[in-house]
Design an enzyme around this catalytic site. Structure first.
Site, PDB file in Angstrom:
ATOM      1  N   LYS A   1       0.412  -1.396   0.135  1.00 49.11           N
ATOM      2  CA  LYS A   1      -0.306  -0.301  -0.565  1.00 49.11           C
ATOM      3  C   LYS A   1       0.627   1.138  -0.531  1.00 49.11           C
ATOM      4  O   LYS A   1       0.658   2.356   0.303  1.00 49.11           O
ATOM      5  CB  LYS A   1      -0.790   0.081   1.191  1.00 49.11           C
ATOM      6  CG  LYS A   1      -1.724  -1.480   1.450  1.00 49.11           C
ATOM      7  CD  LYS A   1      -2.252  -2.063   0.100  1.00 49.11           C
ATOM      8  CE  LYS A   1      -3.445  -0.990  -0.740  1.00 49.11           C
ATOM      9  NZ  LYS A   1      -3.471  -2.048  -1.788  1.00 49.11           N
TER      10      LYS A   1
ATOM     11  N   GLY B   1       2.495   2.629  -2.952  1.00 44.32           N
ATOM     12  CA  GLY B   1       1.919   3.249  -4.171  1.00 44.32           C
ATOM     13  C   GLY B   1       2.240   2.392  -5.132  1.00 44.32           C
ATOM     14  O   GLY B   1       3.341   2.618  -6.506  1.00 44.32           O
TER      15      GLY B   1
ATOM     16  N   HIS C   1       6.584  -7.258  -2.442  1.00 46.11           N
ATOM     17  CA  HIS C   1       6.695  -6.863  -1.328  1.00 46.11           C
ATOM     18  C   HIS C   1       8.048  -7.296  -0.418  1.00 46.11           C
ATOM     19  O   HIS C   1       7.653  -7.210   1.097  1.00 46.11           O
ATOM     20  CB  HIS C   1       5.295  -6.730   0.120  1.00 46.11           C
ATOM     21  CG  HIS C   1       4.416  -5.934  -0.723  1.00 46.11           C
ATOM     22  ND1 HIS C   1       4.257  -4.716  -1.783  1.00 46.11           N
ATOM     23  CD2 HIS C   1       2.576  -6.272  -1.539  1.00 46.11           C
ATOM     24  CE1 HIS C   1       3.313  -4.863  -2.683  1.00 46.11           C
ATOM     25  NE2 HIS C   1       2.007  -6.077  -1.493  1.00 46.11           N
TER      26      HIS C   1
ATOM     27  N   SER D   1      -3.934   2.934   4.778  1.00 48.99           N
ATOM     28  CA  SER D   1      -4.502   2.016   3.170  1.00 48.99           C
ATOM     29  C   SER D   1      -4.596   0.731   3.607  1.00 48.99           C
ATOM     30  O   SER D   1      -5.412   0.469   3.332  1.00 48.99           O
ATOM     31  CB  SER D   1      -3.728   2.190   2.521  1.00 48.99           C
ATOM     32  OG  SER D   1      -3.436   1.975   1.064  1.00 48.99           O
TER      33      SER D   1
ATOM     34  N   THR E   1      -0.835   8.635 -15.491  1.00 38.78           N
ATOM     35  CA  THR E   1      -1.008   8.111 -14.304  1.00 38.78           C
ATOM     36  C   THR E   1      -1.373   8.737 -13.250  1.00 38.78           C
ATOM     37  O   THR E   1      -1.041   8.335 -11.779  1.00 38.78           O
ATOM     38  CB  THR E   1       0.388   7.514 -14.313  1.00 38.78           C
ATOM     39  OG1 THR E   1       0.773   8.650 -13.648  1.00 38.78           O
ATOM     40  CG2 THR E   1       1.280   6.606 -14.665  1.00 38.78           C
TER      41      THR E   1
ATOM     42  N   PHE F   1      -3.957   9.746 -10.126  1.00 37.41           N
ATOM     43  CA  PHE F   1      -4.798   8.444  -9.532  1.00 37.41           C
ATOM     44  C   PHE F   1      -6.198   8.384 -10.099  1.00 37.41           C
ATOM     45  O   PHE F   1      -6.912   7.342 -10.580  1.00 37.41           O
ATOM     46  CB  PHE F   1      -5.608   9.293  -7.923  1.00 37.41           C
ATOM     47  CG  PHE F   1      -6.698   8.837  -7.258  1.00 37.41           C
ATOM     48  CD1 PHE F   1      -5.739   7.394  -6.567  1.00 37.41           C
ATOM     49  CD2 PHE F   1      -7.484   8.972  -6.697  1.00 37.41           C
ATOM     50  CE1 PHE F   1      -6.984   6.620  -5.551  1.00 37.41           C
ATOM     51  CE2 PHE F   1      -8.214   8.262  -6.423  1.00 37.41           C
ATOM     52  CZ  PHE F   1      -8.064   7.196  -5.914  1.00 37.41           C
TER      53      PHE F   1
HETATM   54  S1  PPS Z   1      -0.575  -2.690  -3.064  1.00 40.65           S
HETATM   55  O1  PPS Z   1      -1.607  -3.666  -3.263  1.00 40.65           O
HETATM   56  O2  PPS Z   1       0.018  -2.570  -2.150  1.00 40.65           O
HETATM   57  O3  PPS Z   1       0.126  -3.748  -4.494  1.00 40.65           O
HETATM   58  O4  PPS Z   1      -1.268  -1.518  -3.230  1.00 40.65           O
HETATM   59  P1  PPS Z   1      -0.442  -0.468  -3.697  1.00 40.65           P
HETATM   60  O5  PPS Z   1      -0.473  -0.484  -5.414  1.00 40.65           O
HETATM   61  O6  PPS Z   1       0.979  -0.049  -3.018  1.00 40.65           O
HETATM   62  O7  PPS Z   1      -1.330   0.841  -3.005  1.00 40.65           O
HETATM   63  C1  PPS Z   1      -2.512   1.470  -2.906  1.00 40.65           C
HETATM   64  C2  PPS Z   1      -2.789   3.056  -2.518  1.00 40.65           C
HETATM   65  O8  PPS Z   1      -1.762   3.271  -3.693  1.00 40.65           O
HETATM   66  C3  PPS Z   1      -2.652   4.715  -3.873  1.00 40.65           C
HETATM   67  N1  PPS Z   1      -2.453   4.523  -5.276  1.00 40.65           N
HETATM   68  C4  PPS Z   1      -2.649   6.090  -6.321  1.00 40.65           C
HETATM   69  N2  PPS Z   1      -2.307   7.130  -5.772  1.00 40.65           N
HETATM   70  C5  PPS Z   1      -2.043   8.523  -6.157  1.00 40.65           C
HETATM   71  N3  PPS Z   1      -1.911   7.786  -7.283  1.00 40.65           N
HETATM   72  C6  PPS Z   1      -2.101   6.969  -8.442  1.00 40.65           C
HETATM   73  N4  PPS Z   1      -1.712   7.208  -9.421  1.00 40.65           N
HETATM   74  C7  PPS Z   1      -1.924   6.586  -7.359  1.00 40.65           C
HETATM   75  N5  PPS Z   1      -2.328   5.044  -8.046  1.00 40.65           N
HETATM   76  C8  PPS Z   1      -3.121   3.990  -6.244  1.00 40.65           C
HETATM   77  C9  PPS Z   1      -4.248   3.633  -3.824  1.00 40.65           C
HETATM   78  O9  PPS Z   1      -5.244   4.319  -3.579  1.00 40.65           O
HETATM   79  C10 PPS Z   1      -3.929   3.204  -1.983  1.00 40.65           C
HETATM   80  O10 PPS Z   1      -3.850   4.529  -1.300  1.00 40.65           O
HETATM   81  P2  PPS Z   1      -5.166   4.857  -0.783  1.00 40.65           P
HETATM   82  O11 PPS Z   1      -4.335   5.603   0.629  1.00 40.65           O
HETATM   83  O12 PPS Z   1      -5.767   3.589   0.488  1.00 40.65           O
HETATM   84  O13 PPS Z   1      -6.389   6.006  -1.717  1.00 40.65           O
END
Ligand code: PPS
Length: 315
Positions: free
Chosen positions: A67, A69, A128, A158, A247, A249
């Site tokens: 979670k 990024g 991870h 998250s 890319t 959000f």
């Molecule tokens: S995982 O399951 O571990 O692979 O998840 P991961 O991708 O690491 O993390 C998911 C969180 O990243 C946010 N996210 C983003 N934030 C900003 N911009 C973009 N483009 C983006 N893509 C994914 C996603 O919303 C999750 O964070 P939270 O805080 O829960 O919204």
């Protein structure tokens, strides 16, 4: 993984008494310690083959605590490697374009190792795993590695919501108790503190590009360009602009190949909490009580004591 076998981890595996809990064909896997790191049983029990994975020197690793990024970085890298071609980058779900090294087969998806065995290098690989559990072949072959770190408070929030919506993950339980599990490193893939410190310590020696989620939010173009240079690419300005837009959000939330709606709804229940949930810096302020924050910060100072990793909880 066979217990008692002659591997670096054989003696460090501790079987838990917990059993796999299945409901409507969805299994919640108990956590098993591999060298002190709790991993879901299907990963821990297959750790030998993960450890033995031999990457190609041209392979690229994207490593994160869950979670932090990951998906964002995966999407940026795929677009950079395909000159910003949105169509090509929608060729398959992100889980197939960038296999998840340690994930084992479920009724819905093949294992990461299986996917990787069918792909020609150079491959982009997600993990991870904390630094010390990454297969040594990555370091022997000097593979490029991108690490994305996210401030502990938002990362915790998250992860909490993800554990609520992911039926294959252990039950998160109430928020109050979840904070303590996070602080004690009891969640899948272990301690956030050890994870971010582990890669930080090695970043220079191993040529790891250490990125921060907060920097990516603050100035996505700057960070996309940083990744581009690390990959030794040089893309036109308009292509970089397109990658930044694709890319964001909002774009990724709408992209069915990136937003995890391709996982069956009985596994990822987006109505509980969408995978692309908020994508913000500072959502922790909506979760921590003043008392919880005081306790969390007191513990944070102890756990991060000798490390000065420049995390930001607001931008
Ligand atoms: S995982 O399951 O571990 O692979 O998840 P991961 O991708 O690491 O993390 C998911 C969180 O990243 C946010 N996210 C983003 N934030 C900003 N911009 C973009 N483009 C983006 N893509 C994914 C996603 O919303 C999750 O964070 P939270 O805080 O829960 O919204």
């Amino acid at each position: 993984m066979s217990e008692g076998g002659n591997t670096p981890y054989s003696n460090s595996i501790q079987r838990t008494s917990a059993s796999i809990q299945c409901h409507q064909r969805i299994c919640k896997f108990p956590l098993i310690n591999v060298r002190g790191v709790p991993l879901m049983s299907y990963i821990a029990n297959n750790f030998d083959s993960i450890w033995d994975f031999k990457p190609d020197p041209s392979d690229l690793l994207i490593a994160t605590y869950p979670k932090a990024g990951t998906t964002w970085a995966q999407e940026i890298v795929d677009l950079l490697l395909h000159n910003g071609d949105a169509e090509i980058c929608r060729r398959a779900p992100v889980t197939e374009r960038v296999p998840f090294l340690e994930i084992f087969a479920t009724p819905e998806t093949p294992s990461g190792l299986e996917l990787l065995s069918k792909m020609d290098p150079p491959r982009v690989i997600k993990t991870h795993l904390p630094f010390q559990l990454v297969p040594p072949g990555f370091w022997e072959n000097k593979c490029k590695t991108i690490y994305v770190a996210r401030n502990a408070r938002d990362n915790l929030v998250s992860y909490y919501h993800f554990d609520r919506m992911n039926m294959a993950h252990p039950e998160p339980g109430p928020w109050e108790g979840y904070i303590h599990k996070f602080m004690r490193g009891e969640l899948s893939w272990g301690s956030w503190y050890e994870h971010v410190k582990g890669y930080w310590k090695e970043r220079e020696e191993r040529n790891i590009l250490y990125l921060f989620y907060e920097d990516m939010k603050e100035n996505p173009r700057r960070e996309v360009e940083r990744i581009m240079r690390y990959l030794e690419l040089s893309l036109a300005d308009d292509v970089i602009g397109r990658i930044v837009a694709l890319t964001s959000f909002e774009s990724m939330k709408d992209n069915p190949m990136a937003n995890y709606t391709f996982i069956p709804e009985r596994v990822f229940v987006h109505s509980i909490s969408p995978f692309m949930r908020k994508g913000e810096v500072g959502d922790w302020t909506n979760h921590f009580t003043p008392e919880q924050l005081r306790m969390f910060e007191e513990d944070y100072e102890k756990q991060m004591d000798e490390f000065d990793i420049p995390f930001r909880t607001n931008i």
